[in-house]
Design an enzyme around this catalytic site. Structure first.
Site, mmCIF file in Angstrom:
data_model
loop_
_atom_site.group_PDB
_atom_site.id
_atom_site.type_symbol
_atom_site.label_atom_id
_atom_site.label_comp_id
_atom_site.label_asym_id
_atom_site.label_seq_id
_atom_site.Cartn_x
_atom_site.Cartn_y
_atom_site.Cartn_z
ATOM 1 N N ASP A 157 -78.736 -61.496 22.400
ATOM 2 C CA ASP A 157 -77.876 -62.682 22.355
ATOM 3 C C ASP A 157 -76.523 -62.351 21.755
ATOM 4 O O ASP A 157 -76.416 -62.042 20.572
ATOM 5 C CB ASP A 157 -78.560 -63.771 21.521
ATOM 6 N N MET A 216 -72.849 -63.713 20.810
ATOM 7 C CA MET A 216 -72.189 -64.993 20.507
ATOM 8 C C MET A 216 -70.823 -64.741 19.885
ATOM 9 O O MET A 216 -70.663 -63.809 19.091
ATOM 10 C CB MET A 216 -73.040 -65.800 19.523
ATOM 11 N N GLY A 270 -76.859 -71.007 20.481
ATOM 12 C CA GLY A 270 -76.178 -70.713 19.223
ATOM 13 C C GLY A 270 -77.113 -70.205 18.142
ATOM 14 O O GLY A 270 -76.696 -69.430 17.287
ATOM 15 N N PHE A 271 -78.362 -70.648 18.182
ATOM 16 C CA PHE A 271 -79.275 -70.298 17.094
ATOM 17 C C PHE A 271 -80.699 -70.136 17.620
ATOM 18 O O PHE A 271 -81.078 -70.788 18.593
ATOM 19 C CB PHE A 271 -79.280 -71.394 16.019
ATOM 20 N N GLY A 272 -81.464 -69.302 16.936
ATOM 21 C CA GLY A 272 -82.891 -69.216 17.207
ATOM 22 C C GLY A 272 -83.617 -70.338 16.471
ATOM 23 O O GLY A 272 -83.036 -71.013 15.609
ATOM 24 N N GLY A 273 -84.865 -70.525 16.822
ATOM 25 C CA GLY A 273 -85.717 -71.439 16.060
ATOM 26 C C GLY A 273 -85.479 -72.912 16.292
ATOM 27 O O GLY A 273 -85.910 -73.745 15.488
ATOM 28 N N GLY A 302 -85.061 -70.633 24.778
ATOM 29 C CA GLY A 302 -84.885 -71.587 23.687
ATOM 30 C C GLY A 302 -86.151 -72.388 23.421
ATOM 31 O O GLY A 302 -86.604 -73.153 24.269
ATOM 32 N N GLY A 303 -86.732 -72.154 22.236
ATOM 33 C CA GLY A 303 -87.905 -72.936 21.846
ATOM 34 C C GLY A 303 -89.152 -72.632 22.662
ATOM 35 O O GLY A 303 -90.101 -73.422 22.661
ATOM 36 N N GLY A 327 -87.721 -65.843 20.884
ATOM 37 C CA GLY A 327 -87.277 -65.178 19.660
ATOM 38 C C GLY A 327 -88.295 -65.347 18.553
ATOM 39 O O GLY A 327 -89.114 -64.455 18.290
HETATM 40 C C1 DX5 Z 1 -80.130 -69.240 21.640
HETATM 41 C C2 DX5 Z 1 -80.453 -67.881 22.196
HETATM 42 C C3 DX5 Z 1 -81.904 -67.624 22.318
HETATM 43 C C4 DX5 Z 1 -82.640 -67.621 21.006
HETATM 44 C C5 DX5 Z 1 -84.043 -68.053 21.280
HETATM 45 O O1 DX5 Z 1 -78.783 -69.453 21.712
HETATM 46 O O2 DX5 Z 1 -79.884 -67.723 23.484
HETATM 47 O O3 DX5 Z 1 -82.160 -66.425 23.054
HETATM 48 O O4 DX5 Z 1 -82.661 -66.374 20.389
HETATM 49 O O5 DX5 Z 1 -84.697 -68.198 20.063
HETATM 50 P P1 DX5 Z 1 -86.021 -69.053 19.921
HETATM 51 O O6 DX5 Z 1 -87.009 -68.471 20.884
HETATM 52 O O7 DX5 Z 1 -86.391 -68.876 18.504
HETATM 53 O O8 DX5 Z 1 -85.661 -70.459 20.296
HETATM 54 ZN ZN ZN Z 2 -80.538 -65.979 24.732
#
Ligand code: DX5
Ligand code: ZN
Length: 217
Positions: free
Chosen positions: A35, A37, A142-145, A176-177, A197
């Site tokens: 990822d 960003m 933008g973010f994991g989790g 995502g999720g 993730g």
């Molecule tokens: C979000 C990223 C995803 C993120 C997924 O902007 O593109 O690839 O890492 O993370 P999880 O699986 O934890 O939602």
């Molecule tokens: Zn991604």
């Protein structure tokens, strides 16, 4: 086709990145999702080509580079040179999406286009046949989790049907999720690649998590 699982290194321990990548490769990952960003298109800042090159040295798996950056064509050659096998750009960052897709293809990488949760698949009219992959975001990038946004299921199903009717081989990916609890619905809707993730890197048993997301246990 068997569903591919692409662990996102955003949830890895970056201080031990090579070990973390080796760990998910040993656990059965199909691709490594990276990822990128820029702090502009998305609120977060992550990594650039130097880290992709380090990931390249750590694995033989395909590197799936997800560019969440404005003006991505500026950088596609650099990410390809660093070792990206797949390069995905966001439709929302490309007013000239057709041209940007060709720019990725010219590097020799496989090309994907990502769609934010609110972006309709119809933005891919007249360009879908040029794509190797469509990445449906099931969180705002933008973010994991973050929590999975269910409307992605409908988009995956609609894209899958479109691709089938058009006789294309385009892969549909979801990011995502994603976790074992919703992976079955996504596979049933037609997802060929599931990016995860926290559900992989945060799992006590990463191999079991990958199997569960792939639907093999
Ligand atoms: C979000 C990223 C995803 C993120 C997924 O902007 O593109 O690839 O890492 O993370 P999880 O699986 O934890 O939602
Ligand atoms: Zn991604």
């Amino acid at each position: 086709m068997r569903t591919l699982v692409a662990p996102s290194i955003l949830s890895a321990d970056f201080g031990r990145l090579a070990e973390e990548i080796a760990s998910v490769e040993a656990a059965g990952a199909d691709w490594i999702h990276v990822d990128v960003m820029d702090g502009r298109f998305v609120p977060n800042l992550t990594i650039g080509p130097v880290v992709v090159a380090a990931a390249r040295r750590a694995t033989r798996l395909p590197l799936d580079v997800h560019l969440m950056i404005e003006d991505p064509t500026r950088y596609v050659a650099d990410f390809r040179a660093a070792g990206a096998d797949w390069i995905t750009i966001h439709a929302e960052t490309c007013p000239h999406l057709h041209r940007a897709v060709q720019a990725v293809k010219e590097t020799g990488a496989r090309v994907g286009v990502a769609l934010n949760p609110h972006t309709p698949e119809s933005v891919l009219d007249y360009v879908l046949a040029d794509l190797d992959l469509v990445l449906c975001m099931s969180v705002n990038p933008g973010f994991g989790g973050q929590t999975f946004i269910r409307s992605a299921l409908e988009k995956v199903a609609s894209l899958t049907e479109w691709i089938r009717v058009a006789g294309l081989g385009t892969l549909v990916a979801v990011d995502g999720g994603v976790k074992p609890a919703n992976a079955g619905l996504l596979r049933d809707a037609g997802a060929g690649v599931l990016v995860a993730g926290t559900a992989v890197f945060g799992a006590p048993d990463r191999a079991a998590a990958i199997l569960a997301i792939r639907g093999e246990r």
